[in-house]
Design a protein around this motif. Sequence first.
Motif, PDB file in Angstrom:
ATOM      1  N   SER A  87       2.252  59.588  30.980  1.00 27.26           N
ATOM      2  CA  SER A  87       1.963  58.166  30.440  1.00 27.26           C
ATOM      3  C   SER A  87       1.796  58.248  29.005  1.00 27.26           C
ATOM      4  N   ALA A 147       5.072  57.985  27.366  1.00 27.40           N
ATOM      5  CA  ALA A 147       5.575  56.582  27.481  1.00 27.40           C
ATOM      6  C   ALA A 147       5.007  55.728  26.253  1.00 27.40           C
ATOM      7  N   PHE A 156       6.305  56.803  23.189  1.00 21.16           N
ATOM      8  CA  PHE A 156       7.334  56.080  22.690  1.00 21.16           C
ATOM      9  C   PHE A 156       7.495  54.743  22.052  1.00 21.16           C
ATOM     10  N   ALA A 157       6.693  54.131  22.837  1.00 18.03           N
ATOM     11  CA  ALA A 157       6.529  52.323  22.607  1.00 18.03           C
ATOM     12  C   ALA A 157       6.012  52.316  21.053  1.00 18.03           C
ATOM     13  N   VAL A 158       5.122  53.127  20.726  1.00 22.33           N
ATOM     14  CA  VAL A 158       4.485  53.305  19.167  1.00 22.33           C
ATOM     15  C   VAL A 158       5.558  53.563  18.379  1.00 22.33           C
ATOM     16  N   SER A 193       8.816  53.317  18.732  1.00 25.89           N
ATOM     17  CA  SER A 193      10.098  52.443  18.393  1.00 25.89           C
ATOM     18  C   SER A 193       9.621  51.350  17.625  1.00 25.89           C
ATOM     19  N   ALA A 194       8.249  50.827  17.595  1.00 21.25           N
ATOM     20  CA  ALA A 194       7.924  49.835  17.095  1.00 21.25           C
ATOM     21  C   ALA A 194       7.935  50.227  15.438  1.00 21.25           C
ATOM     22  N   VAL A 222      11.568  50.552  14.344  1.00 22.94           N
ATOM     23  CA  VAL A 222      12.316  49.098  14.167  1.00 22.94           C
ATOM     24  C   VAL A 222      12.034  48.653  12.908  1.00 22.94           C
ATOM     25  N   LEU A 223      10.656  48.941  12.296  1.00 22.21           N
ATOM     26  CA  LEU A 223      10.392  48.167  11.190  1.00 22.21           C
ATOM     27  C   LEU A 223      10.982  49.025   9.848  1.00 22.21           C
ATOM     28  N   PRO A 230      16.876  50.483  24.326  1.00 20.68           N
ATOM     29  CA  PRO A 230      15.756  51.263  24.610  1.00 20.68           C
ATOM     30  C   PRO A 230      14.625  50.954  23.580  1.00 20.68           C
ATOM     31  N   LEU A 231      15.167  50.863  22.372  1.00 20.73           N
ATOM     32  CA  LEU A 231      14.145  50.587  21.257  1.00 20.73           C
ATOM     33  C   LEU A 231      13.591  49.247  21.505  1.00 20.73           C
ATOM     34  N   GLY A 249      11.100  49.361  24.113  1.00 20.36           N
ATOM     35  CA  GLY A 249      10.012  49.995  23.606  1.00 20.36           C
ATOM     36  C   GLY A 249       8.781  49.332  22.668  1.00 20.36           C
ATOM     37  N   VAL A 250       9.521  48.402  22.085  1.00 20.16           N
ATOM     38  CA  VAL A 250       8.685  47.386  21.049  1.00 20.16           C
ATOM     39  C   VAL A 250       8.231  46.415  21.867  1.00 20.16           C
ATOM     40  N   VAL A 290       7.226  46.769  24.883  1.00 20.73           N
ATOM     41  CA  VAL A 290       6.093  47.176  25.681  1.00 20.73           C
ATOM     42  C   VAL A 290       4.989  47.518  24.709  1.00 20.73           C
ATOM     43  N   PHE A 291       5.297  47.927  23.533  1.00 21.74           N
ATOM     44  CA  PHE A 291       4.054  48.108  22.526  1.00 21.74           C
ATOM     45  C   PHE A 291       3.495  47.004  22.418  1.00 21.74           C
ATOM     46  N   VAL A 343       0.659  47.771  24.765  1.00 21.73           N
ATOM     47  CA  VAL A 343      -0.017  49.042  23.962  1.00 21.73           C
ATOM     48  C   VAL A 343      -0.847  48.521  22.759  1.00 21.73           C
ATOM     49  N   VAL A 382       3.361  42.285  13.906  1.00 19.34           N
ATOM     50  CA  VAL A 382       4.517  43.307  14.242  1.00 19.34           C
ATOM     51  C   VAL A 382       5.599  42.138  14.776  1.00 19.34           C
ATOM     52  N   VAL A 410       9.351  41.763  13.254  1.00 17.82           N
ATOM     53  CA  VAL A 410      10.705  42.072  14.012  1.00 17.82           C
ATOM     54  C   VAL A 410      11.425  40.621  13.904  1.00 17.82           C
ATOM     55  N   LYS A 451      -1.287  54.275  32.578  1.00 18.49           N
ATOM     56  CA  LYS A 451      -0.600  53.278  31.874  1.00 18.49           C
ATOM     57  C   LYS A 451       0.821  53.140  32.012  1.00 18.49           C
ATOM     58  N   TRP A 452       1.551  54.311  31.933  1.00 16.97           N
ATOM     59  CA  TRP A 452       2.932  54.256  32.043  1.00 16.97           C
ATOM     60  C   TRP A 452       3.395  53.726  33.766  1.00 16.97           C
ATOM     61  N   GLU A 453       2.853  54.119  34.357  1.00 17.77           N
ATOM     62  CA  GLU A 453       3.105  53.820  35.770  1.00 17.77           C
ATOM     63  C   GLU A 453       2.651  52.235  36.014  1.00 17.77           C
ATOM     64  N   ILE A 471       3.044  50.187  33.484  1.00 16.55           N
ATOM     65  CA  ILE A 471       4.279  49.702  32.648  1.00 16.55           C
ATOM     66  C   ILE A 471       5.360  49.463  33.425  1.00 16.55           C
ATOM     67  N   LYS A 472       5.751  50.494  34.192  1.00 17.86           N
ATOM     68  CA  LYS A 472       6.898  50.694  35.139  1.00 17.86           C
ATOM     69  C   LYS A 472       6.937  49.606  35.981  1.00 17.86           C
TER      70      LYS A 472
END
Lengths: 266, 282, 327
Positions: B16, B19, B22-24, B26-27, B30-31, C104-105, C108-109, C111-112, C116, C125, C129, C220-222, C224-225
């Motif tokens: 978890s 994951a 990874f999200a943080v 990628s944010a 991207v910036l 994937p990116l 990821g964003v 999800v962020f 998150v 943010v 973007v 958290k990840w589960e 999100i899944k």
Amino acid sequence: MNSLTKTETIEKTTKPELKEKMSVKYLCAYFGDVQALSTVSMSIYKKRVLAIIGPSGCGKSTFIRCLNRMHEVVGGEYVGEIKLDDVDIKKFNSVILRRKVGMVFQKPNPFPTMSVFDNVVAGLKLNGFRNKSKLKEIAEDCLKKVALWDEVKDSLNKAGTSLSGGQQQRLCIARTIAVEPEVILMDEPASALDPISTAKIEELIFDLRKNYTIVIVTHNMQQAARVSDFTAFLYMGKLVEYNKTKKLFISPTEKRTEDYIAGRFG
Amino acid sequence: MEEYNSTKYKWRIRKSNIAVMFAVLSALLVLIPLFLILFYTVQQGISSINWDFFTQMPKPVGETGGGMANALVGSAILVLLGSALGIPVGVMSGIYLSEESDSFLPKSIRFLVEVLNGTPSIVIGIVAYITFVVPMKSFSALSGGIALGIIMIPLITRTTEEMVRLVPSTVREASFGLGIPKWKTTLHVILPAAMKGMLTGIILSIARAAGETAPLLFTALGNRFWSTNLDQPIASITVFIYDYAKAPFDDWNRQAWAASLVLIVFVTTLNVIFKIISRKRK
Amino acid sequence: MVLKKLFSKTEEKFFHSNTLQNNERHLGDYIFHNVTRLFAFFVLGLMLVMFLELFIESLPSINKFGLSFITSSEWNPVKDKYGALPFIFGTVYSSILALMIALPLSIGVAVFLTEVAPTWLEQPVSILVELLAAIPSIVYGLFGIFVLAPFLKNVVEPFLQTHFGFLPFFKGSFYGFGMLSAALILSIMILPIITSISRDVMKAIPDSLREGAYALGATKWETIKIVLISSRSGVLGATLLGFGRAIGETMAVTMVIGNRPEISLSLFDAGHTMASVLANEFTEATSSLYVSSLMEIGLLFFLITIIINSIARLIVNNVTKKYGKIA
């Protein structure tokens, strides 16, 4: 204002006899395949208040929306005959019909981009009346009729939506009577308001009755008893009972009416 | 209780965390390009930005200095031409779509608007070339403006339709209830209420048109000289950048960066205005 | 009644207007409706004209080459022989590569942003973007030429070749300009659209679902899944829209892809896309068959983007019906 007092005195002295303003015969209304009203017939008398009561979903709103063909706007249809002054309303141009049969809605809906003043005279302005001083007189007159003048006379240029809910609703009534309709339809006009505003609206209905024919939909039976001359009880899209308000409330002939009034259902 | 401290449980927690990391990441990742682009544009371009850059004509090859006054004016003319086509068509068809909803025709028009929105701008440029440049036997500002106008249509149509639909139906009904005809209701009651939102669509479409290059390549073409004739080739900021970026002269490349800086500032300003307006609407 | 006395005779007509007008459609309504309809039909006509013009202009090429136009990889203006395969390949290959980087990116964003980030960070943010989408493609091209390509040539490509040179993707000599730089630039450009639609779809997933998952002891990840699985069709639509965007992109790609009609798996090699060949050669085309072949590329290009965007729209619209307005 002289003439106004004159008309009032005339009306007070000569007790007008019952005259049929609108008549409804065998009205069946539909939304697509769903039937909302079946074979409703009744008379609407001139300068009287008719209250339509019944549990939610009984077709009250649909009924009065048929009377000025607003039912069509939301894609509904009806069969049967509705007459205004003995002329089938289907023969009217819908725009002209709605000028004669005005409508006040459940939630106050002043035009969002217009000022208080512009809201009142919107109906006239958009039909090509340009004379400013006359429009002002009318606006003042209408706002006085709905007892809103004293509250808003200094803020006529403020946005209509900036008023309180009760004020907005009275503004909407002023807007409706500015185009001089003959019949005013009110679709639960006080249900979204607080008790004090409600009382004001009821008082207003009592005043308006001198000049206008009024049909009011309400789910509040005390309100119907207070403001109306006639009452119709609709249930499941059918007219159960129609009578003078006093008679209907004191000695209903139908069992279902009695149960509803007594609060046993709905 | 043992079960909860088992390795399986720890692994779940770790997974978890990975994951979320990874999200943080990628944010952040991207910036990076955004900041890099902004950084380089400012760093490379700022030195060439001065009063001359906005008021002077391009200098011939070999001489340094000079400006892009003609390109600025050209872009303004092209965008104005585009707006003259795109705004009326977009707004009117948006109104039409908002009033008709269920039948086949409006549905298919709505779909075509979406398709037009996804059509590559270079294809629109080619079509403008066939339709206007070939018969007129000359590249022209007019053909470029029309190409930009076509690009603006879908965005304006879509926002107009959405914004008109957002006006509560009670407002429409109130107007009908006063015996106001439908068209006056639309023009004087609904459109003023939807105006702010429609404006955002128009602003965004102008920003988009101002940044387009591809459709201008075979229509407005570009022009190193002063021209405001609608039937002659005309310069534009974007084509200016394209030409100057490809050129093997450092000074020209710097000017390309400077023009990009101007373009980014313009587009970003429009986007900020858009954000402010749409924020107020809420 | 008193109000009526305020009006002149002509104005009084309003109150005593002809009650028996049976022409139900008001004249003003009729005119207004038809005017708006005319403009809407303009859009319809526009699409038809675009298609027909491209079709007619490409007829010589269609007649001459037939199907071999899309199967032949020979593009030779000197011999007047044209095959579009390298361009179709270049377009699809660069877009798929871009998608592999961006998807994937973007998720990821998204999800962020939805799962998150603290609330105060979410808005800034998102705006940043979205700002990526506002930058004109010509600026991306400029960035590609002067920043990205030299960086790739001096740093990234030597590294990839020494460590992964055994793979077919990293073979041959490198110049900075080529598939890799095109794919990278494209991926930056399509990131915002995939991100914002995915974010909206995920936002539309009701919180009760998340709470339900947490209440079962999910990490958290589960959780999100579960959110990702429920929003998969929206993310798919977003991906396709991003793909359509990548395919249609012209300027930035033209400036960095190297512009050579080759078919090669290597990311270092130069390529060509349908859009870039149009941008580069259209004004220089001399023979009429050359022009016609370019037109046919334009036509194919138009059709491909229509198909991809239509499918994407259908998916996104379906999701919209389920969750309310998305994009």
